[in-house]
Design an enzyme around this catalytic site. Sequence first.
Site, PDB file in Angstrom:
ATOM      1  N   ASP A  96       0.809  -1.226   0.000  1.00 41.17           N
ATOM      2  CA  ASP A  96       0.000   0.000   0.000  1.00 41.17           C
ATOM      3  C   ASP A  96       0.837   1.268   0.000  1.00 41.17           C
ATOM      4  O   ASP A  96       0.633   2.164   0.824  1.00 41.17           O
ATOM      5  CB  ASP A  96      -0.892   0.026   1.251  1.00 41.17           C
ATOM      6  CG  ASP A  96      -2.050  -0.946   1.110  1.00 41.17           C
ATOM      7  OD1 ASP A  96      -1.793  -2.142   1.313  1.00 41.17           O
ATOM      8  OD2 ASP A  96      -3.149  -0.504   0.745  1.00 41.17           O
ATOM      9  N   HIS A 139       3.411   4.591   9.345  1.00 44.11           N
ATOM     10  CA  HIS A 139       3.516   3.161   9.000  1.00 44.11           C
ATOM     11  C   HIS A 139       4.917   2.772   8.545  1.00 44.11           C
ATOM     12  O   HIS A 139       5.252   1.591   8.526  1.00 44.11           O
ATOM     13  CB  HIS A 139       2.541   2.806   7.864  1.00 44.11           C
ATOM     14  CG  HIS A 139       1.108   2.989   8.226  1.00 44.11           C
ATOM     15  ND1 HIS A 139       0.493   2.313   9.266  1.00 44.11           N
ATOM     16  CD2 HIS A 139       0.168   3.800   7.708  1.00 44.11           C
ATOM     17  CE1 HIS A 139      -0.764   2.695   9.357  1.00 44.11           C
ATOM     18  NE2 HIS A 139      -1.003   3.596   8.446  1.00 44.11           N
ATOM     19  N   ASP A 176      -4.677   8.727  14.628  1.00 48.35           N
ATOM     20  CA  ASP A 176      -5.034   8.253  13.291  1.00 48.35           C
ATOM     21  C   ASP A 176      -5.802   6.931  13.456  1.00 48.35           C
ATOM     22  O   ASP A 176      -5.609   6.210  14.437  1.00 48.35           O
ATOM     23  CB  ASP A 176      -3.734   8.005  12.498  1.00 48.35           C
ATOM     24  CG  ASP A 176      -3.982   7.630  11.044  1.00 48.35           C
ATOM     25  OD1 ASP A 176      -3.747   8.455  10.166  1.00 48.35           O
ATOM     26  OD2 ASP A 176      -4.430   6.478  10.814  1.00 48.35           O
ATOM     27  N   HIS A 178      -5.530   4.249  11.800  1.00 48.07           N
ATOM     28  CA  HIS A 178      -4.721   3.055  11.501  1.00 48.07           C
ATOM     29  C   HIS A 178      -3.614   2.927  12.551  1.00 48.07           C
ATOM     30  O   HIS A 178      -3.141   3.927  13.089  1.00 48.07           O
ATOM     31  CB  HIS A 178      -4.064   3.178  10.123  1.00 48.07           C
ATOM     32  CG  HIS A 178      -5.027   3.309   8.989  1.00 48.07           C
ATOM     33  ND1 HIS A 178      -5.480   4.525   8.522  1.00 48.07           N
ATOM     34  CD2 HIS A 178      -5.646   2.358   8.236  1.00 48.07           C
ATOM     35  CE1 HIS A 178      -6.312   4.335   7.505  1.00 48.07           C
ATOM     36  NE2 HIS A 178      -6.453   3.038   7.318  1.00 48.07           N
ATOM     37  N   ASP A 269      -8.376  10.483   9.787  1.00 49.08           N
ATOM     38  CA  ASP A 269      -9.257   9.448   9.218  1.00 49.08           C
ATOM     39  C   ASP A 269     -10.049   8.759  10.335  1.00 49.08           C
ATOM     40  O   ASP A 269     -10.839   7.866  10.080  1.00 49.08           O
ATOM     41  CB  ASP A 269      -8.443   8.428   8.400  1.00 49.08           C
ATOM     42  CG  ASP A 269      -7.138   8.031   9.082  1.00 49.08           C
ATOM     43  OD1 ASP A 269      -6.268   7.460   8.390  1.00 49.08           O
ATOM     44  OD2 ASP A 269      -6.980   8.282  10.296  1.00 49.08           O
ATOM     45  N   TYR A 309      -8.955  11.383   4.856  1.00 44.52           N
ATOM     46  CA  TYR A 309      -9.212  11.274   3.420  1.00 44.52           C
ATOM     47  C   TYR A 309     -10.565  11.799   2.993  1.00 44.52           C
ATOM     48  O   TYR A 309     -10.895  11.741   1.817  1.00 44.52           O
ATOM     49  CB  TYR A 309      -9.013   9.813   2.995  1.00 44.52           C
ATOM     50  CG  TYR A 309      -7.662   9.306   3.439  1.00 44.52           C
ATOM     51  CD1 TYR A 309      -7.509   8.513   4.574  1.00 44.52           C
ATOM     52  CD2 TYR A 309      -6.503   9.728   2.784  1.00 44.52           C
ATOM     53  CE1 TYR A 309      -6.257   8.112   5.023  1.00 44.52           C
ATOM     54  CE2 TYR A 309      -5.246   9.339   3.223  1.00 44.52           C
ATOM     55  CZ  TYR A 309      -5.124   8.531   4.338  1.00 44.52           C
ATOM     56  OH  TYR A 309      -3.881   8.155   4.797  1.00 44.52           O
TER      57      TYR A 309
HETATM   58  C1  LIG Z   1      -1.362   7.408   7.068  1.00 46.60           C
HETATM   59  C2  LIG Z   1      -2.486   6.366   7.086  1.00 46.60           C
HETATM   60  O1  LIG Z   1      -2.526   5.716   8.338  1.00 46.60           O
HETATM   61  O2  LIG Z   1      -3.744   7.008   6.959  1.00 46.60           O
HETATM   62  N1  LIG Z   1      -2.277   5.424   6.014  1.00 46.60           N
HETATM   63  C3  LIG Z   1      -3.324   4.458   5.776  1.00 46.60           C
HETATM   64  C4  LIG Z   1      -2.937   3.420   4.726  1.00 46.60           C
HETATM   65  C5  LIG Z   1      -4.085   2.472   4.433  1.00 46.60           C
HETATM   66  C6  LIG Z   1      -3.714   1.401   3.460  1.00 46.60           C
HETATM   67  N2  LIG Z   1      -4.790   0.510   3.190  1.00 46.60           N
HETATM   68 ZN   LIG Z   2      -4.638   6.409   8.784  1.00 43.80          ZN
END
Ligand SMILES: CC(O)(O)NCCCCN
Ligand SMILES: [Zn+2]
Length: 550
Positions: A96, A139, A176, A178, A269, A309
């Site tokens: 990704d 990440h 975040d 994620h 997000d 996003y």
């Molecule tokens: C920076 C972030 O944590 O928003 N990246 C998310 C990547 C998602 C991939 N499926």
């Molecule tokens: Zn994220």
Amino acid sequence: KNNNFYHNVFAFSAPILLCLYYFFPVCKIEVPERLTVSHEALIKTGLADRCISVPVREATDADILLVHSEEYLEAVKKTPYMTLEDLQEFTLQYGDVYFHPNIYHCAKLAAGAALQLVDSVMTGKVRNGMALVRPPGHHSMRSAASGFCVFNNVAIAAQYAKQQYGVKRVLIVDWDVHHGQGVQYCFEDDPSVLYFSWHRYEHQKFWPQLKESDYNSVGKEKGAGFNINVPWNKVGMKNSDYLSVFCHILLPVAYEFSPDLVLVCAGFDSAIGDPEGEMCASPDIFAHLTHLLMNLAGGKLCAVLEGGYNLTSLPQSVCQTVQTLLGDPAPRPANLDGPCESALESLHCVRSAHRQYWSCLKHMTFIFTASSNNSLLLSPAELPTSDVTTKRIKLAEEEEDKLKKVEEEKNAEEEVWPEPPKRVAPAVRTALVLPNDVACPDGCKHVNTSQVCLLVLLQGCSDVSGFAQAVLGLLLPLGYEYDPSLVLLARTPDSGLCDSVWQQLTGLLQGIAQGHTLVLMQVRRRRRGGSISVYLLLHFWGGLDRWQVF
Ligand SMILES: CC(O)(O)NCCCCN
Ligand SMILES: [Zn+2]
């Protein structure tokens, strides 16, 4: 932010992107508009004018090598000169992530911007700040890019702060949606960096689908206890879920950790409307999260953009965060109705996993009875044994499967939410009411004593765990839920409250009632008749319809 940088990047990368799109997919959500809509919102709301703009710089090799390996850096250095096939080959080795010839330059600027922010805060040029950057960072790992991230901006910033400014303890809060596994891996055996992350997890079904993103990854060796993962096993988490985790996990541990610097992996997000997160927290919640963190580390806070996003909720969340960093009072919190059962399960699991490392969690008797709980306050109960928890998780899973279809139908519709309320702050933030024969200190405004109201005294804690228990685990959640129009706070010389606790208390409670706070400081003065004089620090504006008395 340096405007002509954007024009260069867009001008340069546009033709590249067009032909790249032809060869292989370009990311559909991590797009340049994320920065432009956020920047435009800051300008439109007048917030940008109240900030100073710090020039960006490229991170040097030495900066990047604080976190990443030589071989990884050397490999990324080659990407601007790769053919499209080589670029595709290079990209496919990671998960990704989307490389284009200009991303190495952008990634160095993103990391460099975070370091410029750390410099500005650590040298006292500014109190706090936010770096709006792309690509994100949390990440990316020592030798791998991941999840749109190339260099780990915040991890580099933490190592840089320790190396350049001798910072002893750094708190990294990752809101975040994620899991920032790159940050976790970087510091999991390092007790000088406390990493806290909540993230969509759904029992390891959600990206990056790592076992080590669960609550029982607490850190390794000397770092045990300094990695806190709060997994969201369902979507649709709301403001109450976020505030509960702050009040009952993050803040008590953060006060005990007592950081010298707070870094925020500020991914938005986790806000409503985001296609990745599918959560339901409103953008104004970031005003409260920011406010609660600003009382730590003497206010030294650096927020660095990660994800986010939805091009409507992202700028709103960014503005809520920046306006709070500027010191404006947070808006009244919207629809707080207590954490959901899934959030309570996670909260309990995290506290159980960390109880052995943090005294504030050891002594916290407030556990939860998930079925009966419907408030931000966690009711005292017998500590459930682990098989009870496991059984509950099974129940939660069955429940979840049953509701899954309903969730999907609901999320399929376009999420709509009210625009965050306008937040006004008067020119004079604080006034001091003094006896007539006492001169008004600089910066305060005299108030006619006829406008003064009465107050109640506060007796209470004077040590950290007592403070954590009484204020973070009880007063704060109660205050948020009650949502008063005014907070009355009083201190008598024999209240036993030490100055630092008192300072924290007045700071934290300004997140409630839109900052309407009345404080009474009772000071004994030697006078013939033994009388005492009363000072009132008045922090107060706007209309009132509800009072909270402490
Ligand atoms: C920076 C972030 O944590 O928003 N990246 C998310 C990547 C998602 C991939 N499926
Ligand atoms: Zn994220």
